[in-house]
Design an enzyme around this catalytic site. Structure first.
Site, PDB file in Angstrom:
ATOM      1  CG  HIS A  73      16.708  25.597 -16.474  1.00 49.27           C
ATOM      2  ND1 HIS A  73      16.627  24.729 -15.414  1.00 49.27           N
ATOM      3  CD2 HIS A  73      16.799  24.827 -17.593  1.00 49.27           C
ATOM      4  CE1 HIS A  73      16.679  23.483 -15.870  1.00 49.27           C
ATOM      5  NE2 HIS A  73      16.784  23.512 -17.191  1.00 49.27           N
TER       6      HIS A  73
ATOM      7  CD  GLU B   3      13.978  22.811 -20.427  1.00 47.93           C
ATOM      8  OE1 GLU B   3      14.741  22.041 -21.007  1.00 47.93           O
ATOM      9  OE2 GLU B   3      14.318  23.512 -19.454  1.00 47.93           O
TER      10      GLU B   3
ATOM     11  CE  LYS C  58      19.942  20.878 -16.885  1.00 50.05           C
ATOM     12  NZ  LYS C  58      18.887  20.023 -16.371  1.00 50.05           N
TER      13      LYS C  58
HETATM   14  P1  PGA Z   1      17.601  16.984 -19.479  1.00 47.39           P
HETATM   15  O1  PGA Z   1      17.574  18.545 -19.075  1.00 47.39           O
HETATM   16  O2  PGA Z   1      17.766  16.911 -20.971  1.00 47.39           O
HETATM   17  O3  PGA Z   1      18.776  16.419 -18.724  1.00 47.39           O
HETATM   18  O4  PGA Z   1      16.286  16.396 -19.030  1.00 47.39           O
HETATM   19  C1  PGA Z   1      16.906  19.475 -19.878  1.00 47.39           C
HETATM   20  C2  PGA Z   1      17.025  20.855 -19.287  1.00 47.39           C
HETATM   21  O5  PGA Z   1      17.041  21.000 -18.047  1.00 47.39           O
HETATM   22  O6  PGA Z   1      17.125  21.852 -20.040  1.00 47.39           O
END
Ligand code: PGA
Length: 272
Positions: free
Chosen positions: A108, A186, A12
């Site tokens: 995403h 996700e 990110k």
């Molecule tokens: P996280 O994020 O592992 O911090 O929950 C996953 C993602 O957004 O791909």
């Protein structure tokens, strides 16, 4: 023989500085080297690793990883053009490929939420990625409200219709799909929250996704489907044990070499 497992780190908008990026890479590469020497990891390791740094760090990261087994990915590409043009602030598929990325994340939930990415926007991005020979990690998943209202599978159908429409427009892509497309399921409510669905819920949803893709592309009977959302070193083993879960897309826990590699080891062990 089980499927190739994938563990992908989505960095990110992290880390803050190029020095921090360099430290993270040092740790990753040195810990991987040590594991190899001590045999902590299985020699016939099945798990493929990939990291997706910020666009500003992509070329340095790709260069650094070129001699390793870790692949690099962009987090996004321009919807407007696959190569060049007057699109201030964008990076194209061609530019990220030139910077050394071989994959890109697309769709995403943070892009869908903050940048209002639509069906048509994502259709363009997928098409641009494949035209530049990039693999795509395509993210889908329901919000908390949609989960509460039992709309998960309807949302998944709507989000996967981008793939369906792409294949109608460009049927030649069907033969590339099992190599070049990874789906990351996700649930939005699980991202960065520490809340996770049960392994059974994830498993059923993954089965649904695999069947849906096989419905658009009949030769692709087992597309790679990763789980993402609060995956960490402690819960990775339970996800890895389920044959429908082909790996993980990891946010927070990918920013520390130790937890990222612990997640990779969980998938290695499950596939050994
Ligand atoms: P996280 O994020 O592992 O911090 O929950 C996953 C993602 O957004 O791909």
């Amino acid at each position: 023989m089980s499927m190739q497992a994938w563990v992908i780190g989505n960095w990110k908008q992290n880390p803050a500085t190029s020095n921090d990026v360099s430290v993270l890479l040092d740790e990753l590469l040195s810990k991987m080297g040590t594991q190899k020497q001590t045999g902590t990891t299985t020699s016939n390791s099945q798990c493929k690793l990939m990291v997706a740094p910020s666009c500003i760090h992509l070329s340095a990261v790709s260069e650094r990883l070129a001699s390793s087994t870790i692949l690099s990915a962009a987090q996004d590409i321009s919807t407007y053009s696959a190569n060049v043009g007057a699109y201030t602030g964008d990076c194209s598929a061609q530019q990220v490929a030139d910077a050394g990325a071989t994959w890109t994340i697309l769709g995403h939930s943070e892009r869908r939420q903050y940048h209002k990415e639509s069906h048509d926007c994502l259709l363009n991005k997928l098409s641009h990625a494949f035209s530049e020979n990039l693999g795509v990690v395509f993210c889908i998943g329901e919000t908390q409200t949609q989960y509460n209202e039992h709309q998960t599978l309807d949302i998944i159908d709507a989000q996967l219709s981008v793939i369906k429409d792409l294949l109608v427009q460009q049927p030649h892509l069907i033969s590339l799909l099992s190599e070049k497309l990874i789906i990351a399921y996700e649930p939005v409510w699980a991202i960065g929250t520490g809340k996770v669905p049960t392994v059974e819920e994830v498993s059923k949803t993954h089965q649904y996704i695999k069947q849906a893709i096989a419905g658009f592309a009949s030769n692709v009977d087992n597309i790679t489907v990763l789980y993402g959302g609060s995956v960490n070193a402690s819960n990775a083993g339970s996800f890895a044990a389920d044959p429908m879960i082909d790996g993980a897309l990891v946010g927070g826990a990918s920013l520390k070499a130790e937890s990222f590699l612990a997640i990779a080891n969980a998938f290695d062990q499950a596939n050994a």
